[in-house]
Design a protein around this motif. Structure first.
Motif, PDB file in Angstrom:
ATOM      1  N   GLY A  12      37.564   1.575 -17.070  1.00 18.50           N
ATOM      2  CA  GLY A  12      36.978   1.291 -18.368  1.00 18.50           C
ATOM      3  C   GLY A  12      36.522   2.522 -19.119  1.00 18.50           C
ATOM      4  O   GLY A  12      36.052   2.412 -20.257  1.00 18.50           O
ATOM      5  N   GLN A  13      36.689   3.704 -18.552  1.00 25.75           N
ATOM      6  CA  GLN A  13      36.258   4.937 -19.202  1.00 25.75           C
ATOM      7  C   GLN A  13      37.448   5.715 -19.757  1.00 25.75           C
ATOM      8  O   GLN A  13      38.496   5.798 -19.123  1.00 25.75           O
ATOM      9  CB  GLN A  13      35.478   5.814 -18.225  1.00 25.75           C
ATOM     10  N   GLY A  14      37.265   6.289 -20.933  1.00 23.64           N
ATOM     11  CA  GLY A  14      38.280   7.163 -21.514  1.00 23.64           C
ATOM     12  C   GLY A  14      39.560   6.479 -21.906  1.00 23.64           C
ATOM     13  O   GLY A  14      40.613   7.132 -22.015  1.00 23.64           O
ATOM     14  N   GLN A  15      39.531   5.181 -22.145  1.00 21.25           N
ATOM     15  CA  GLN A  15      40.770   4.457 -22.437  1.00 21.25           C
ATOM     16  C   GLN A  15      41.298   4.762 -23.833  1.00 21.25           C
ATOM     17  O   GLN A  15      40.525   5.005 -24.766  1.00 21.25           O
ATOM     18  CB  GLN A  15      40.538   2.962 -22.283  1.00 21.25           C
ATOM     19  N   PHE A  16      42.620   4.729 -23.970  1.00 22.84           N
ATOM     20  CA  PHE A  16      43.249   4.940 -25.267  1.00 22.84           C
ATOM     21  C   PHE A  16      44.577   4.195 -25.313  1.00 22.84           C
ATOM     22  O   PHE A  16      45.155   3.851 -24.280  1.00 22.84           O
ATOM     23  CB  PHE A  16      43.462   6.426 -25.548  1.00 22.84           C
ATOM     24  N   SER A  17      45.047   3.941 -26.518  1.00 23.38           N
ATOM     25  CA  SER A  17      46.274   3.164 -26.725  1.00 23.38           C
ATOM     26  C   SER A  17      47.499   4.045 -26.516  1.00 23.38           C
ATOM     27  O   SER A  17      47.584   5.147 -27.058  1.00 23.38           O
ATOM     28  CB  SER A  17      46.292   2.579 -28.139  1.00 23.38           C
ATOM     29  N   GLY A  18      48.461   3.540 -25.733  1.00 27.64           N
ATOM     30  CA  GLY A  18      49.626   4.351 -25.407  1.00 27.64           C
ATOM     31  C   GLY A  18      50.958   3.816 -25.873  1.00 27.64           C
ATOM     32  O   GLY A  18      51.939   4.565 -25.909  1.00 27.64           O
ATOM     33  N   THR A  19      51.050   2.526 -26.204  1.00 26.59           N
ATOM     34  CA  THR A  19      52.328   1.965 -26.647  1.00 26.59           C
ATOM     35  C   THR A  19      52.086   0.902 -27.713  1.00 26.59           C
ATOM     36  O   THR A  19      50.976   0.405 -27.891  1.00 26.59           O
ATOM     37  CB  THR A  19      53.098   1.297 -25.491  1.00 26.59           C
ATOM     38  N   TRP A  20      53.169   0.536 -28.386  1.00 29.83           N
ATOM     39  CA  TRP A  20      53.151  -0.620 -29.277  1.00 29.83           C
ATOM     40  C   TRP A  20      54.562  -1.182 -29.400  1.00 29.83           C
ATOM     41  O   TRP A  20      55.511  -0.461 -29.737  1.00 29.83           O
ATOM     42  CB  TRP A  20      52.629  -0.285 -30.669  1.00 29.83           C
ATOM     43  N   SER A  21      54.700  -2.471 -29.104  1.00 33.20           N
ATOM     44  CA  SER A  21      55.962  -3.192 -29.292  1.00 33.20           C
ATOM     45  C   SER A  21      55.681  -4.471 -30.051  1.00 33.20           C
ATOM     46  O   SER A  21      54.617  -5.076 -29.898  1.00 33.20           O
ATOM     47  CB  SER A  21      56.613  -3.528 -27.944  1.00 33.20           C
ATOM     48  N   LEU A  22      56.639  -4.879 -30.863  1.00 37.27           N
ATOM     49  CA  LEU A  22      56.503  -6.098 -31.660  1.00 37.27           C
ATOM     50  C   LEU A  22      57.640  -7.041 -31.321  1.00 37.27           C
ATOM     51  O   LEU A  22      58.807  -6.638 -31.263  1.00 37.27           O
ATOM     52  CB  LEU A  22      56.552  -5.743 -33.153  1.00 37.27           C
ATOM     53  N   PRO A  35      42.613   8.469 -18.345  1.00 36.88           N
ATOM     54  CA  PRO A  35      42.814   9.583 -17.409  1.00 36.88           C
ATOM     55  C   PRO A  35      42.789   9.074 -15.970  1.00 36.88           C
ATOM     56  O   PRO A  35      41.990   8.203 -15.623  1.00 36.88           O
ATOM     57  CB  PRO A  35      41.633  10.510 -17.704  1.00 36.88           C
ATOM     58  N   THR A  36      43.656   9.618 -15.130  1.00 37.14           N
ATOM     59  CA  THR A  36      43.819   9.104 -13.772  1.00 37.14           C
ATOM     60  C   THR A  36      42.519   9.063 -12.981  1.00 37.14           C
ATOM     61  O   THR A  36      42.263   8.116 -12.235  1.00 37.14           O
ATOM     62  CB  THR A  36      44.858   9.964 -13.022  1.00 37.14           C
ATOM     63  N   HIS A  37      41.687  10.068 -13.150  1.00 35.86           N
ATOM     64  CA  HIS A  37      40.489  10.163 -12.321  1.00 35.86           C
ATOM     65  C   HIS A  37      39.236   9.642 -13.019  1.00 35.86           C
ATOM     66  O   HIS A  37      38.136   9.795 -12.496  1.00 35.86           O
ATOM     67  CB  HIS A  37      40.285  11.611 -11.880  1.00 35.86           C
ATOM     68  N   ALA A  38      39.404   9.011 -14.190  1.00 35.37           N
ATOM     69  CA  ALA A  38      38.254   8.414 -14.881  1.00 35.37           C
ATOM     70  C   ALA A  38      37.881   7.094 -14.226  1.00 35.37           C
ATOM     71  O   ALA A  38      38.718   6.427 -13.598  1.00 35.37           O
ATOM     72  CB  ALA A  38      38.581   8.190 -16.353  1.00 35.37           C
ATOM     73  N   PRO A  89      51.907  10.350 -14.260  1.00 33.79           N
ATOM     74  CA  PRO A  89      50.891   9.552 -13.562  1.00 33.79           C
ATOM     75  C   PRO A  89      49.855  10.396 -12.827  1.00 33.79           C
ATOM     76  O   PRO A  89      48.824   9.868 -12.412  1.00 33.79           O
ATOM     77  CB  PRO A  89      51.718   8.709 -12.585  1.00 33.79           C
ATOM     78  N   SER A  90      50.106  11.684 -12.677  1.00 32.81           N
ATOM     79  CA  SER A  90      49.086  12.536 -12.065  1.00 32.81           C
ATOM     80  C   SER A  90      47.915  12.758 -13.013  1.00 32.81           C
ATOM     81  O   SER A  90      46.795  13.069 -12.567  1.00 32.81           O
ATOM     82  CB  SER A  90      49.693  13.884 -11.664  1.00 32.81           C
ATOM     83  N   ARG A  91      48.156  12.555 -14.314  1.00 34.58           N
ATOM     84  CA  ARG A  91      47.096  12.772 -15.310  1.00 34.58           C
ATOM     85  C   ARG A  91      46.616  11.485 -15.951  1.00 34.58           C
ATOM     86  O   ARG A  91      45.460  11.407 -16.390  1.00 34.58           O
ATOM     87  CB  ARG A  91      47.596  13.731 -16.397  1.00 34.58           C
ATOM     88  N   TYR A  92      47.505  10.487 -16.056  1.00 37.60           N
ATOM     89  CA  TYR A  92      47.144   9.256 -16.768  1.00 37.60           C
ATOM     90  C   TYR A  92      47.591   8.037 -15.969  1.00 37.60           C
ATOM     91  O   TYR A  92      48.586   8.090 -15.246  1.00 37.60           O
ATOM     92  CB  TYR A  92      47.797   9.231 -18.153  1.00 37.60           C
ATOM     93  N   ARG A  93      46.868   6.958 -16.115  1.00 34.96           N
ATOM     94  CA  ARG A  93      47.205   5.711 -15.434  1.00 34.96           C
ATOM     95  C   ARG A  93      47.221   4.571 -16.451  1.00 34.96           C
ATOM     96  O   ARG A  93      46.643   4.679 -17.542  1.00 34.96           O
ATOM     97  CB  ARG A  93      46.174   5.405 -14.344  1.00 34.96           C
ATOM     98  N   LEU A  94      47.868   3.495 -16.074  1.00 36.55           N
ATOM     99  CA  LEU A  94      47.886   2.282 -16.892  1.00 36.55           C
ATOM    100  C   LEU A  94      46.757   1.365 -16.426  1.00 36.55           C
ATOM    101  O   LEU A  94      46.760   0.903 -15.288  1.00 36.55           O
ATOM    102  CB  LEU A  94      49.242   1.580 -16.754  1.00 36.55           C
TER     103      LEU A  94
END
Length: 325
Positions: A311-321, A305-308, A217-222
Motif C-alpha cells: 500500500g506504500q508508494g503505489q502508482f499507475s502503470g498501465t491503461w487498457s480500454l 517499489p519492490t521493497h515498499a 521486477p527487481s525494482r517494481y512489483r504489481l
C-alpha cells in the motif's frame, strides 16, 4: 476589441483519480479521431520536430531542477497528442474532451493503450488578424504555458504535479496551429509493464485473459489490478467540453489481488486472490470478468517499489480500454 485567450486544462493524477468520461450514441462503435492532416501553420515537419524537441528539453530542465530523472520521447503519445490537437482545432474546443466526449484515457485506450497516460492540455486563441507564426514565437508561447503550469499551487496544481511526477518515464508532444489559434498537449506515459494483446471489443458473456510482465521486477512489483466500468458515451457540445477542465476515473471499480500462499486468506473476504504474479520474472495473469454487463471497461495495473510496504508508494502503470456489448 481584440482579445488573447490562453487556456490550461487540468489533469487529475493519482491511481484513483485519473481520467475517464465518455461520450457517443449508445451501442455505437467509437474510434479514435483521425484527421487526414495535422495543421502545422507555416512549419515543415522538420521544423515541428525541432519545436517539440525544445519543448521536451524544457520539460526535462524543469524536472532536473527538482532532482527528477529526464523523460524519454514517446512517439505513440505524440501521435495521439497530434490527433487530439487537430480535432480540437477543427472543432473549436478547449480542454481534454472531444465532441464525442472522449477523455485522454478514452483516446489513449482507443489507440491501443498499454502504459498509463496523463495529459496536460493547453489552448491559445487570438481574436485579431491571423498571426505570422515564427519558431521563436511558438517556443515563447510554449514557455509561457510551462511557466503558468509550474506556478500552480496546491490543491489546484494538477499540471505541475504531472510535469514533476517521478513515476512517469516518457512524454510525447502534440501540436497544431492555424491562423490565430494553437493547441498544445503534453502526453506523459509510464512504461513499466509489457502487456500481452488486449482486444478493444468483447461481449458480456466472455472473459478476458489479461496478462503481461513487469519489465524490472527487481525494482517494481504489481500490487493490484483495477477494473473500472462506465456507461456508454454521450456527445458533448463545445461549451460542455470547455466546462470539463479536469478528468477522473469513475467510482465504479473492482480490485483484483495477487494470489497468496496455500493456507493463507485475505481477511476482508476469506479469498486467496484473483491473479497470479511471479516476483522473480514479473509475469502476471488474471481473468477479468465484465462484472457490470455491457459498457466501457478500463484496466489499470497498480505498481509499487519492490521493497515498499504493502500500500506504500503505489502508482499507475498501465491503461487498457475494452468496449463490452
Amino acid at each position: 476589441m481584440i482579445t488573447r485567450l490562453m487556456v490550461l486544462a487540468l489533469c487529475a493524477m493519482s491511481a484513483f483519480g485519473m481520467a475517464a468520461c465518455l461520450a457517443a450514441p449508445e451501442d455505437a462503435d467509437i474510434a479514435a479521431p483521425e484527421p487526414t492532416e495535422i495543421p502545422r501553420g507555416p512549419f515543415t515537419e522538420e521544423e515541428v520536430s525541432e519545436i517539440r524537441q525544445a519543448a521536451l528539453e524544457r520539460i526535462n530542465f524543469d524536472r532536473d531542477v527538482e532532482g527528477l530523472p529526464p523523460l524519454e520521447w514517446d512517439e505513440d503519445a505524440a501521435e495521439v497528442g497530434d490527433l487530439f490537437c487537430a480535432v480540437s482545432l477543427r472543432d473549436d474546443t478547449v480542454g481534454h474532451y472531444t465532441l464525442e466526449g472522449l477523455s485522454p484515457l478514452d483516446r489513449w485506450g482507443l489507440y491501443g493503450g498499454g502504459p498509463y497516460v496523463a495529459e496536460n492540455a493547453c489552448a491559445w486563441a487570438w481574436s485579431g488578424p491571423n498571426v505570422s507564426w515564427t519558431r521563436r514565437g511558438v517556443l515563447h508561447l510554449l514557455d509561457e504555458f510551462q511557466d503558468l503550469m509550474l506556478a500552480e499551487r496546491p490543491p489546484n496544481d494538477g499540471h505541475r504535479r504531472t510535469i514533476l511526477d517521478p513515476h512517469l518515464t516518457h512524454v510525447g508532444i502534440g501540436l497544431a496551429l492555424s491562423g490565430n489559434q494553437l493547441r498544445y498537449v503534453q502526453e506523459y506515459t509510464a512504461r513499466y509493464v509489457e502487456l500481452d494483446e488486449v482486444p478493444l471489443e468483447s461481449t458480456s458473456r466472455e472473459q478476458l485473459a489479461y496478462s503481461g510482465r513487469v519489465l524490472d521486477p527487481s525494482r517494481y512489483r504489481l500490487d493490484y489490478i483495477l477494473v473500472y466500468h462506465k456507461d456508454p458515451p454521450e456527445p458533448l457540445t463545445v461549451a460542455e467540453c470547455a466546462a470539463r477542465m479536469s478528468y477522473e476515473l469513475p467510482s465504479d471499480h473492482r480490485v483484483l489481488r495477487p494470489v497468496i500462499g496455500e493456507g493463507m486468506y485475505y481477511q476482508s473476504d476469506g479469498g486467496r486472490g484473483e491473479f497470479t504474479y511471479d516476483p522473480d520474472t514479473g509475469d502476471f495473469e488474471a481473468t477479468v470478468r465484465w462484472y457490470n454487463g455491457s459498457g466501457w471497461y478500463g484496466i489499470l495495473c497498480l505498481l509499487a517499489p519492490t521493497h515498499a510496504g504493502r500500500g506504500q508508494g503505489q502508482f499507475s502503470g498501465t491503461w487498457s480500454l475494452v468496449q463490452v456489448s
